[in-house]
Design an enzyme around this catalytic site. Structure first.
Site, PDB file in Angstrom:
ATOM      1  N   SER A 131     -18.412  -3.846  16.939  1.00  0.00           N
ATOM      2  CA  SER A 131     -17.939  -3.465  15.940  1.00  0.00           C
ATOM      3  C   SER A 131     -16.793  -3.203  15.571  1.00  0.00           C
ATOM      4  CB  SER A 131     -17.746  -1.728  16.899  1.00  0.00           C
ATOM      5  OG  SER A 131     -16.762  -1.298  17.636  1.00  0.00           O
ATOM      6  N   LYS A 132     -16.922  -2.746  14.116  1.00  0.00           N
ATOM      7  CA  LYS A 132     -14.692  -2.995  13.499  1.00  0.00           C
ATOM      8  C   LYS A 132     -13.878  -2.729  15.007  1.00  0.00           C
ATOM      9  CE  LYS A 132     -16.070  -2.028   9.010  1.00  0.00           C
ATOM     10  NZ  LYS A 132     -16.480  -1.922   8.790  1.00  0.00           N
ATOM     11  N   ARG A 133     -13.978  -2.111  15.351  1.00  0.00           N
ATOM     12  CA  ARG A 133     -12.840  -1.308  16.249  1.00  0.00           C
ATOM     13  C   ARG A 133     -12.731  -2.202  17.546  1.00  0.00           C
ATOM     14  NH1 ARG A 133     -15.584   2.943  17.058  1.00  0.00           N
ATOM     15  NH2 ARG A 133     -15.037   3.000  19.220  1.00  0.00           N
ATOM     16  N   HIS A 134     -14.055  -2.550  17.587  1.00  0.00           N
ATOM     17  CA  HIS A 134     -14.574  -3.732  18.990  1.00  0.00           C
ATOM     18  C   HIS A 134     -14.329  -5.349  18.541  1.00  0.00           C
ATOM     19  CE1 HIS A 134     -14.968  -1.387  22.684  1.00  0.00           C
ATOM     20  NE2 HIS A 134     -14.833  -2.293  22.830  1.00  0.00           N
TER      21      HIS A 134
END
Length: 490
Positions: free
Chosen positions: A252-255
């Site tokens: 994900s974006k954070r990941h």
RNA sequence: GGCGCGUUCGUCUAGUGGCCCAGGACAUCGCCCUCUCAAGGCGAAGAUCGCGGGUUCGAAUCCCGCACGCGCUACCA
């Protein structure tokens, strides 16, 4: 029958690797079978639209070399390719379903639905619509709708029986109808949900294979039911796995998930990214990993894809990018470097940058870069209008620490030999420096490092002699003299 | 909670009953090459094939159960 497949993104953001990899495999399938690959924008959720994302999506595809045969920008036999421009199609399909008894209008307010779900959850029951509006007589429903009462259209899922569909990767998947509730197909704003739009468009557009993320598996039976109720033949389904972040969990974006175009901006080659994405989750034969698009297409087969999620291996991507960089023709690489350096060299370097210099330097660094971005710190000293004399510690390094006077005499010996060179080329420079080392009794490697730091300001550089040949005699002598002065000042 | 999908070296994978006490690649480590760094060559280490039962002369491969992970369970896709 000609293969027709599609990439159907929602313009709600930018494509990331997981998303684009499914599209990439779809593209491969189309090219493998000489079929059609097209793009369709699924903008049925008016609340989530992000301006500019449609353009970024197409730009991402184009950058990766995935050409589309039909699409929102270029039209095609089934235009328009934007769902918000196809509303009448969905509405008439919904009406047909109502007329045939496969769907009904639902007047339940969102609040009631919310309450219903909470109650079900509290009682440990599976949440889902309870079918209250099923019992409203059709005439009454039409009258209420005509009077302007807000409503949605729900598909009437049979209470009994089961629905089976075939997934190219997973075989037959069967789901009990009783586990599916009456889902919404037409929202109160007149837009279809994904389910209806999928059935209508993929039928209308004569799609033969639908490949999409495996989060769609649970609702695939709904789609089959819809197709059948509409009198359509369902497409062949392929549900692809997701890509996981290194720590685990969906990318994900954070990941660590980056937008496709970010890879471009970080110095990855589209061919390398394409190749990498193609082989994460797929292997044509267990051996081959480096393939052109055409080679990948020739070998591609949906049924060979891995059904389980793959973890994104950034190290391998970098390695692969290095492989592609190394096999690029020098002229092409120089062109890439030139563009990159134009953007990233410090402002005090005159623009446009020296193209001949880029070409001279390119062969020295080709096998040393993994990303285009690596080139800048590797060659910046070639372009710098002036170079500060090195710091003493950096200059002396380990071999001369504490005995700068030895470094000074070695440097002077180097100057003497270099000055005597007749033709300034790498062979002559090497000969001169080796002679200087021999005369002073220094280890050649130690003297080379002294010169390296003097001339470039760095301890890690392209090969010294070639570097010095390009830098030129005057600049080299000047810099070595400046370095000797630094060492002597101690 | 219900339903579904998945599970082979750290990572990506090969493998569809015997060729597998499991092959390749990235990463790691060592050696060689060498003016630094790379690249390249050679080599090492690394997987009781999630666990437990079965079927079979023989299972990573077939069947059953369990565990774990993930997904869906919206008028989002």
């Amino acid at each position: 029958m000609t293969v027709r497949v599609r990439y159907a993104p929602s313009p709600t953001g930018e494509p990331h690797v997981g998303n684009i990899r499914t599209a990439l495999w779809t593209w491969l399938h189309a090219r493998r079978h000489g079929g059609v690959f097209f793009v369709r924008l699924e903008d049925t959720d008016q609340t989530r639209l992000v301006p500019g994302s449609a353009e970024r999506i197409l730009e991402s595809l184009a950058w990766l070399g995935m050409d589309w045969d039909e699409g929102p920008d270029k039209g095609g036999p089934f235009a328009p390719y934007i769902q918000s421009q196809r509303l009448p199609l969905y509405q008439s399909a919904a009406e047909r379903l109502i007329a045939s008894g496969n769907a009904y209008r639902c007047f339940c307010a969102p609040e009631r639905l919310e309450e219903l779900r909470n109650e079900q959850r509290a009682n440990h029951l599976p949440p889902g619509y309870d079918g209250r509006c099923r019992s409203i007589l059709p005439d009454e429903a039409e009258a209420r709708a005509a009077a302007g009462e807000p409503n949605v259209v729900r598909f009437l899922v049979p209470d009994e029986g089961s629905t089976t569909f075939t997934d190219l990767l997973r075989g037959d998947i069967t789901v009990e109808n009783a586990t599916q509730d009456d889902f919404v197909i037409l929202k109160s704003d007149g837009f279809p949900t994904y389910h209806l739009a999928h059935a209508v468009d993929d039928h209308e557009m004569e799609v033969t294979h639908v490949s999409r993320g495996d989060e769609w598996i649970p609702s695939a039976p709904r789609h089959v039911l819809l197709f059948r109720a509409l009198g359509y033949e369902p497409p062949i389904y392929v549900h692809t796995s997701v890509i996981l972040a290194p720590g685990g969990g969906k990318l994900s974006k954070r990941h660590g998930a980056k937008a496709i175009l970010e890879y471009r901006d970080e110095g990855y080659l589209p061919d390398a990214l394409f190749n990498f994405l193609a082989i994460t989750g797929w292997s044509p034969d267990g051996e081959t990993e480096i393939m052109t698009r055409a080679e990948a297409a020739a070998a591609f087969d949906f049924s060979q894809l891995n059904a389980h999620p793959a973890t994104f291996d950034a190290d391998k991507l970098e390695w692969l990018n290095g492989v592609y960089l190394r096999q690029l023709p020098l002229a092409d690489l120089a062109e890439q470097f030139a563009q990159w350096l134009e953007r990233t060299l410090p402002a005090d370097v005159a623009r446009p940058i020296d193209r001949a210099l880029v070409e001279a330097v390119t062969p020295l660094v080709q096998e040393r870069v993994k990303l285009l971005a690596d080139v800048t710190p590797m060659v910046d000293f070639f372009f710098a209008p002036s170079l500060a004399a090195p710091a003493l510690d950096a200059l002396l390094g380990k071999p001369y620490r504490g005995r700068p006077e030895v470094a000074v005499s070695a440097l002077h010996a180097a100057i003497e030999q270099l000055t005597a060179i007749e033709v300034w080329d790498s062979t002559a420079i090497e000969g001169a420096l080796r002679a200087a080392a021999e005369h002073t009794g220094e280890k050649p490697g130690d003297l080379f490092m002294l010169c390296r730091v003097s001339v470039t300001g760095k301890a890690v550089t392209p090969p010294l002699f070639e570097t010095m040949a390009i830098v030129g005699r005057d600049a080299c002598l000047e810099r070595i003299a400046a370095a000797a002065k630094v060492a002597a000042s101690e």
